[in-house]
Design a protein around this motif. Structure first.
Motif, PDB file in Angstrom:
ATOM      1  N   GLY A 184       0.800  -1.214   0.000  1.00  0.00           N
ATOM      2  CA  GLY A 184       0.000   0.000   0.000  1.00  0.00           C
ATOM      3  C   GLY A 184       0.831   1.261   0.000  1.00  0.00           C
ATOM      4  O   GLY A 184       1.024   1.905  -1.036  1.00  0.00           O
ATOM      5  N   LEU A 185       1.354   1.629   1.166  1.00  0.00           N
ATOM      6  CA  LEU A 185       2.075   2.891   1.316  1.00  0.00           C
ATOM      7  C   LEU A 185       3.254   2.999   0.367  1.00  0.00           C
ATOM      8  O   LEU A 185       3.421   4.010  -0.329  1.00  0.00           O
ATOM      9  CB  LEU A 185       2.546   3.042   2.768  1.00  0.00           C
ATOM     10  CG  LEU A 185       3.409   4.266   3.068  1.00  0.00           C
ATOM     11  CD1 LEU A 185       2.652   5.559   2.801  1.00  0.00           C
ATOM     12  CD2 LEU A 185       3.900   4.222   4.521  1.00  0.00           C
ATOM     13  N   PHE A 186       4.097   1.965   0.324  1.00  0.00           N
ATOM     14  CA  PHE A 186       5.306   2.056  -0.499  1.00  0.00           C
ATOM     15  C   PHE A 186       4.957   2.109  -1.979  1.00  0.00           C
ATOM     16  O   PHE A 186       5.611   2.816  -2.756  1.00  0.00           O
ATOM     17  CB  PHE A 186       6.237   0.875  -0.217  1.00  0.00           C
ATOM     18  CG  PHE A 186       6.845   0.875   1.170  1.00  0.00           C
ATOM     19  CD1 PHE A 186       6.609   1.907   2.074  1.00  0.00           C
ATOM     20  CD2 PHE A 186       7.666  -0.169   1.578  1.00  0.00           C
ATOM     21  CE1 PHE A 186       7.162   1.902   3.337  1.00  0.00           C
ATOM     22  CE2 PHE A 186       8.233  -0.182   2.838  1.00  0.00           C
ATOM     23  CZ  PHE A 186       7.971   0.852   3.733  1.00  0.00           C
ATOM     24  N   VAL A 187       3.924   1.373  -2.391  1.00  0.00           N
ATOM     25  CA  VAL A 187       3.495   1.426  -3.787  1.00  0.00           C
ATOM     26  C   VAL A 187       3.007   2.837  -4.135  1.00  0.00           C
ATOM     27  O   VAL A 187       3.301   3.377  -5.213  1.00  0.00           O
ATOM     28  CB  VAL A 187       2.389   0.380  -4.053  1.00  0.00           C
ATOM     29  CG1 VAL A 187       1.782   0.577  -5.436  1.00  0.00           C
ATOM     30  CG2 VAL A 187       2.956  -1.026  -3.919  1.00  0.00           C
ATOM     31  N   ALA A 188       2.271   3.450  -3.205  1.00  0.00           N
ATOM     32  CA  ALA A 188       1.783   4.806  -3.443  1.00  0.00           C
ATOM     33  C   ALA A 188       2.921   5.809  -3.576  1.00  0.00           C
ATOM     34  O   ALA A 188       2.784   6.817  -4.277  1.00  0.00           O
ATOM     35  CB  ALA A 188       0.852   5.221  -2.309  1.00  0.00           C
ATOM     36  N   LEU A 189       4.054   5.535  -2.925  1.00  0.00           N
ATOM     37  CA  LEU A 189       5.192   6.454  -2.966  1.00  0.00           C
ATOM     38  C   LEU A 189       6.180   6.142  -4.086  1.00  0.00           C
ATOM     39  O   LEU A 189       7.128   6.902  -4.294  1.00  0.00           O
ATOM     40  CB  LEU A 189       5.926   6.431  -1.620  1.00  0.00           C
ATOM     41  CG  LEU A 189       5.138   6.957  -0.409  1.00  0.00           C
ATOM     42  CD1 LEU A 189       5.926   6.730   0.877  1.00  0.00           C
ATOM     43  CD2 LEU A 189       4.804   8.438  -0.564  1.00  0.00           C
ATOM     44  N   ASP A 190       5.970   5.027  -4.780  1.00  0.00           N
ATOM     45  CA  ASP A 190       6.905   4.630  -5.833  1.00  0.00           C
ATOM     46  C   ASP A 190       6.994   5.657  -6.956  1.00  0.00           C
ATOM     47  O   ASP A 190       7.989   5.691  -7.684  1.00  0.00           O
ATOM     48  CB  ASP A 190       6.505   3.269  -6.420  1.00  0.00           C
ATOM     49  CG  ASP A 190       7.049   2.106  -5.594  1.00  0.00           C
ATOM     50  OD1 ASP A 190       8.066   2.298  -4.902  1.00  0.00           O
ATOM     51  OD2 ASP A 190       6.439   1.020  -5.638  1.00  0.00           O
ATOM     52  N   GLY A 191       5.982   6.485  -7.104  1.00  0.00           N
ATOM     53  CA  GLY A 191       6.010   7.481  -8.174  1.00  0.00           C
ATOM     54  C   GLY A 191       6.907   8.662  -7.898  1.00  0.00           C
ATOM     55  O   GLY A 191       7.025   9.559  -8.753  1.00  0.00           O
ATOM     56  N   PRO A 236      10.563   9.639  -7.622  1.00  0.00           N
ATOM     57  CA  PRO A 236      11.911   9.099  -7.880  1.00  0.00           C
ATOM     58  C   PRO A 236      12.907   9.365  -6.756  1.00  0.00           C
ATOM     59  O   PRO A 236      13.801   8.542  -6.513  1.00  0.00           O
ATOM     60  CB  PRO A 236      12.335   9.805  -9.174  1.00  0.00           C
ATOM     61  CG  PRO A 236      11.055  10.231  -9.814  1.00  0.00           C
ATOM     62  CD  PRO A 236      10.111  10.527  -8.703  1.00  0.00           C
ATOM     63  N   GLU A 237      12.746  10.497  -6.089  1.00  0.00           N
ATOM     64  CA  GLU A 237      13.709  10.838  -5.032  1.00  0.00           C
ATOM     65  C   GLU A 237      13.619   9.886  -3.830  1.00  0.00           C
ATOM     66  O   GLU A 237      14.521   9.867  -2.983  1.00  0.00           O
ATOM     67  CB  GLU A 237      13.498  12.275  -4.559  1.00  0.00           C
ATOM     68  CG  GLU A 237      12.201  12.547  -3.811  1.00  0.00           C
ATOM     69  CD  GLU A 237      10.995  12.793  -4.722  1.00  0.00           C
ATOM     70  OE1 GLU A 237       9.962  13.228  -4.200  1.00  0.00           O
ATOM     71  OE2 GLU A 237      11.108  12.549  -5.944  1.00  0.00           O
ATOM     72  N   LEU A 238      12.535   9.084  -3.765  1.00  0.00           N
ATOM     73  CA  LEU A 238      12.378   8.130  -2.667  1.00  0.00           C
ATOM     74  C   LEU A 238      12.806   6.721  -3.038  1.00  0.00           C
ATOM     75  O   LEU A 238      12.684   5.802  -2.224  1.00  0.00           O
ATOM     76  CB  LEU A 238      10.915   8.103  -2.201  1.00  0.00           C
ATOM     77  CG  LEU A 238      10.393   9.338  -1.480  1.00  0.00           C
ATOM     78  CD1 LEU A 238       8.919   9.170  -1.144  1.00  0.00           C
ATOM     79  CD2 LEU A 238      11.200   9.619  -0.214  1.00  0.00           C
ATOM     80  N   ALA A 239      13.304   6.523  -4.252  1.00  0.00           N
ATOM     81  CA  ALA A 239      13.608   5.168  -4.725  1.00  0.00           C
ATOM     82  C   ALA A 239      14.591   4.454  -3.809  1.00  0.00           C
ATOM     83  O   ALA A 239      14.378   3.289  -3.420  1.00  0.00           O
ATOM     84  CB  ALA A 239      14.139   5.214  -6.156  1.00  0.00           C
ATOM     85  N   ALA A 240      15.667   5.119  -3.449  1.00  0.00           N
ATOM     86  CA  ALA A 240      16.676   4.469  -2.598  1.00  0.00           C
ATOM     87  C   ALA A 240      16.123   4.208  -1.200  1.00  0.00           C
ATOM     88  O   ALA A 240      16.392   3.149  -0.601  1.00  0.00           O
ATOM     89  CB  ALA A 240      17.925   5.340  -2.518  1.00  0.00           C
TER      90      ALA A 240
END
Length: 275
Positions: A199-206, A208-212
């Protein structure tokens, strides 16, 4: 209406996300709201509880008094209730345990806290034990997504601290209720991380600065899952060694504390729009 003592606990509980001081400091406590059997009005009572994986258990001890508490009679008339646990407020349905199941649960409670036996010894009534199972719920009781994340994390921190203290006090054997406490927190962590991954991580996958950051958090979830599995194996062993359980709880706590701190540092500003 709650008496003055109960109302002070209720107010403190709600003001501090389930944390209270005084005689209930460090205890597992809920606020239980039932419907008055005679009045039909809501009644809220602070009640101690025992973890039991996908449900919680409450004991109608009334301090060993001669009569069952009002909330028990209310639940007999209407088993629907509202539970506040400091993080969530949810609807639950109560079931009075009977026969061997009641006796087994009460024995677990006495083994974990001998005070329950003292209450039973004070009264001629058989003290009832009830299970509360969630039937509907909502989001955490928090003002923002970041605050909700912190609230959930702090609940895991408090529960692990309680378990660590219980293991230290457990003596040469691992009590049945302590086993359940360990397995319940393991189950809770598993569900929380599965929900974050899906849920949360999938929502934030968009972003790019959070990828790492997300890659690191997902890897930490995998490491914690392995520690949870190991703790479950140790706890489920027939001759579970409290010293070994304590080591595994310490390993899990150390890894989890670092993970929670990093996740809060990285994600709360994003979730609350401040970073």
């Amino acid at each position: 209406m709650p008496n003055d003592f109960n109302q002070q606990i209720i107010d403190e509980f709600r003001a501090n996300s389930g944390r209270v001081g005084g005689p209930f400091e460090g205890a597992r406590l809920i606020l239980l709201t039932t419907t008055g059997a005679r009045s039909g009005a809501p009644h809220t009572t602070p009640v101690g509880y025992l973890p039991d994986e996908d449900r919680i258990l409450v004991i109608a001890s009334a301090g060993g008094g001669p009569k069952h508490p009002d909330w028990y009679h209310n639940l007999l008339a209407d088993p629907s209730a509202t539970v506040e646990d400091g993080v969530f407020t949810y609807r639950a349905r109560a079931e009075v345990l009977t026969g061997a199941e009641r006796d087994e649960v009460f024995a677990r409670a006495v083994e974990a806290e001998p005070g329950w036996a003292a209450y039973q010894a004070k009264t001629s009534r058989v003290i009832p034990v009830l299970a509360l199972r969630q039937v509907a719920g909502g989001p955490p009781n928090a003002a923002s997504p970041g605050a909700a994340l912190k609230l959930i994390h702090d609940a895991f921190r408090r529960e692990l601290a309680l378990i660590r203290a219980e293991v230290v006090r457990s003596g040469p054997g691992l009590g049945a209720q302590l086993r359940v406490n360990c397995l319940t927190v393991c189950q809770g962590l598993h569900h929380h991380h599965v929900n974050e991954d899906a849920g949360l991580f999938v929502a934030l996958d968009g972003q790019p600065e959070l990828a790492a950051t997300l890659a690191r958090l997902r890897e930490e979830h995998r490491r914690i899952a392995a520690l949870v599995e190991r703790l479950q194996q140790v706890v489920n062993a027939t001759d579970a060694d409290p010293a070994e359980v304590r080591r595994e709880v310490e390993r899990l706590t150390t890894e989890l504390e670092a993970h929670l701190a990093y996740e809060e540092e990285q994600l709360i500003p994003v979730l609350d729009g401040t970073g």
